[in-house]
Design an enzyme around this catalytic site. Structure first.
Site, PDB file in Angstrom:
ATOM      1  N   LYS A  81       1.030  -1.179   0.034  1.00 22.88           N
ATOM      2  CA  LYS A  81       0.090  -0.104   0.033  1.00 22.88           C
ATOM      3  C   LYS A  81       0.846   1.236  -0.007  1.00 22.88           C
ATOM      4  CE  LYS A  81      -3.973  -2.195   0.850  1.00 22.88           C
ATOM      5  NZ  LYS A  81      -3.403  -3.723   0.923  1.00 22.88           N
TER       6      LYS A  81
HETATM    7  C1  LIG Z   1      -4.101  -4.676   0.404  1.00 24.49           C
HETATM    8  C2  LIG Z   1      -3.288  -5.829   0.316  1.00 24.49           C
HETATM    9  C3  LIG Z   1      -3.761  -7.072  -0.479  1.00 24.49           C
HETATM   10  C4  LIG Z   1      -4.841  -6.801  -1.460  1.00 24.49           C
HETATM   11  O1  LIG Z   1      -4.746  -5.883  -2.430  1.00 24.49           O
HETATM   12  P1  LIG Z   1      -5.777  -5.363  -3.285  1.00 24.49           P
HETATM   13  O2  LIG Z   1      -5.562  -4.132  -4.233  1.00 24.49           O
HETATM   14  O3  LIG Z   1      -6.868  -4.958  -2.407  1.00 24.49           O
HETATM   15  O4  LIG Z   1      -6.375  -6.545  -4.242  1.00 24.49           O
HETATM   16  C5  LIG Z   1      -2.552  -8.132  -0.498  1.00 24.49           C
HETATM   17  N1  LIG Z   1      -1.640  -8.348   0.015  1.00 24.49           N
HETATM   18  C6  LIG Z   1      -1.321  -7.284   1.190  1.00 24.49           C
HETATM   19  C7  LIG Z   1      -0.019  -7.494   2.032  1.00 24.49           C
HETATM   20  C8  LIG Z   1      -2.086  -6.239   1.069  1.00 24.49           C
HETATM   21  O5  LIG Z   1      -1.919  -5.243   1.996  1.00 24.49           O
END
Ligand SMILES: *Cc1c(COP(=O)(O)O)cnc(C)c1O
Length: 499
Positions: free
Chosen positions: A111
């Protein structure tokens, strides 16, 4: 050519900066670019560029109302020493795949890739549109978004940020990361409910016109840092272009050679970014969507039926414990041939009955995608196997992708070179990761807690404890608010109107 954005539920169009400011369209739809731009620099030219340069080449095509200087400044402020490696996203080869390590930012999960830059995009957008109000970021998190958004917005002038997380649905490290967040403008709330409750609560507040007017009078306006914001999605396209360019530079692939991409998926933002990269001209063949035991998306790709009416499973990959994948709406809209009315009807059904079924024609347009899932046992076994065979330790989310990659290969015999999006550092989900490797760590955890495990992981992996984890050892808890799902709006009021 100017790029405009339109809602997936109507014909309203706005500029990039307006779409970033609004987050969600007023009709409840998501903003999508009116067309997907083609890369204007060849991948072989891009292969010689840095992450920041590639970010500029990609993002300028989407954010056409930003000046060159504005965009370059945003990129410079985002992708700097906050990342613990110059490359920003290193690529590691292991187990027959390339792991694109998206977790070298401040909060050690992917993120950070988007949330390091979103505050700068947002502030720039506000200036451009003569916004006088203070911007209040309202975010629901399944664990990682919350901390990454808090870290991105902390003490950014002209903003406040309020994060809601499921009180019993995140890892201990994730919770500690959030409740220790510094910054006068940060607020963190544990809700008595799951992630979907948090996300629905936030959506409801966004849709509350009366509340909006009340806030406006008080000099506030909401914006979203959730992955539905186009300002999150666009920066995520960058690393798929970067991955291809760097594999080319390292001569792992030849020019034009197709690759597959596997993405551990929750809200469908990360994989959608890969889909956009494909449409921009990156030779991506299959987009492999990996789910954990909350396998709504797997079922959807199998049957064409999206059905969230099922038990919500708490897994060891909590950031993927999601039953409503918000960003899927952008794909539905696309395969409905950009017919907003059709899409809006499906979304209405989803909200009324928790379910919709797309047509056969629409389903046929999903052939770029492959859906797979991994059970908790498979996930743990994969972590152990990669550690034992390759001495490479991955986190629980990335392991979901690694499992689905293996299943896909076995089933399809497709040997195309494959990039796996590695979405979190194993340090972030350390208890699950170490227990997967050896059950004895459960006891160590009972006796000595997370930080003893961190020291073990450093030894096993040969990767130093990241600063983000080191800092947590001594950080004081600064946020203690909890609330019921139906108290979310009042909690927001309390924070904003407290004096
Ligand atoms: C948010 C997240 C995901 C999922 O990503 P999306 O874009 O919501 O599909 C997968 N792995 C981790 C570690 C995340 O923080």
């Amino acid at each position: 050519m100017e790029m405009l954005y339109k809602s997936t539920r109507s014909t309203e169009t706005v500029t990039a900066s307006q779409a970033i400011l609004k987050g969600l369209a007023p009709d409840g739809g998501l903003y999508v670019p009116t067309h997907l731009p083609k890369l204007t620099t060849s991948l072989s030219d891009l292969s010689k560029k840095t992450y920041q340069e590639i970010a500029y080449e990609v993002m300028k095509l989407f954010l056409t109302d930003f000046t060159d200087e504005e965009l370059r400044t945003c990129i410079q402020k985002a992708y700097d020493e906050k990342f613990d490696t110059k490359e920003i996203v290193p690529i590691k080869k292991a187990g027959g795949a390339y792991y694109l390590e998206l977790f070298h930012g401040k909060t050690i999960a992917f993120k950070d890739m988007a949330l390091s830059i979103l505050p700068h995009l947002l502030i720039t957008s506000a200036k451009k549109n003569q916004v006088k109000n203070e911007i209040v970021i309202l975010t629901a998190t399944s664990g990682d978004t919350g901390k990454a958004a808090l870290a991105g917005f902390a003490d950014v002038p002209g903003t406040k940020i309020i994060v809601f997380y499921p009180k019993n649905g995140v890892s201990p490290i994730q919770e500690k990361q959030m409740v220790t967040q510094t910054g006068e403008n940060t607020f963190v709330v544990g809700i008595h409910g799951n992630f979907d409750d948090a996300q629905n609560g936030v959506k409801k507040i966004f849709g509350d016109e009366e509340f909006k007017n009340e806030l406006d009078a008080a000099g506030f306006q909401f914006s979203s840092a959730n992955s539905i914001n186009i300002g999150r999605l666009v920066p995520q396209v960058v690393y798929y272009v970067y991955a291809y360019a760097k594999l080319l530079e390292q001569q792992e692939i030849s020019e034009g050679e197709p690759i597959n991409v596997v993405v551990p998926t929750g809200n469908f933002g990360n994989i959608l970014a890969a889909y956009y990269a494909k449409q921009m001209g990156v030779p991506i063949q299959k987009l492999i969507c990996a789910s954990n035991e909350n396998k709504v998306l797997f079922d959807f790709f199998q049957t064409g039926i999206y059905d969230k009416n099922r038990d919500f499973v708490l897994t060891s990959s909590p950031s993927m414990d999601i039953l409503i994948s918000s960003n899927l709406e952008r794909l539905i809209y696309k395969v409905a041939l950009e017919d907003a009315e059709t899409n809006a009807e499906f979304m209405k059904q989803l909200s009324a009955n928790g379910k919709y079924e797309i047509t056969e024609e629409m389903k046929a347009r999903l052939s770029d995608f492959y859906g797979g899932y991994a059970s908790e046992e498979e996930d743990a076994a994969m972590i152990k196997k990669l550690y034992e065979e390759e001495h490479y330790i991955i986190d629980t989310h990335t392991a979901v992708a690694a499992c689905v990659f293996e299943k896909y290969r076995a089933e399809s015999k497709d040997e195309t070179k494959t990039v796996i999006a590695s979405t979190a550092s194993p340090y972030k989900f350390i208890k699950s990761v170490l227990e997967a490797i050896d059950e004895k760590y459960a006891q160590l955890y009972e006796e000595k807690g997370d930080f003893a495990l961190a020291e073990e992981l450093a030894v096993l992996s040969g990767v130093d404890i990241p600063k983000a984890v080191e800092e947590l050892r001594t950080a004081p808890v600064l946020h203690k608010t909890e609330c019921d799902v139906d108290e979310m709006k009042n909690t927001v009021k309390r924070f904003l109107f407290k004096d």
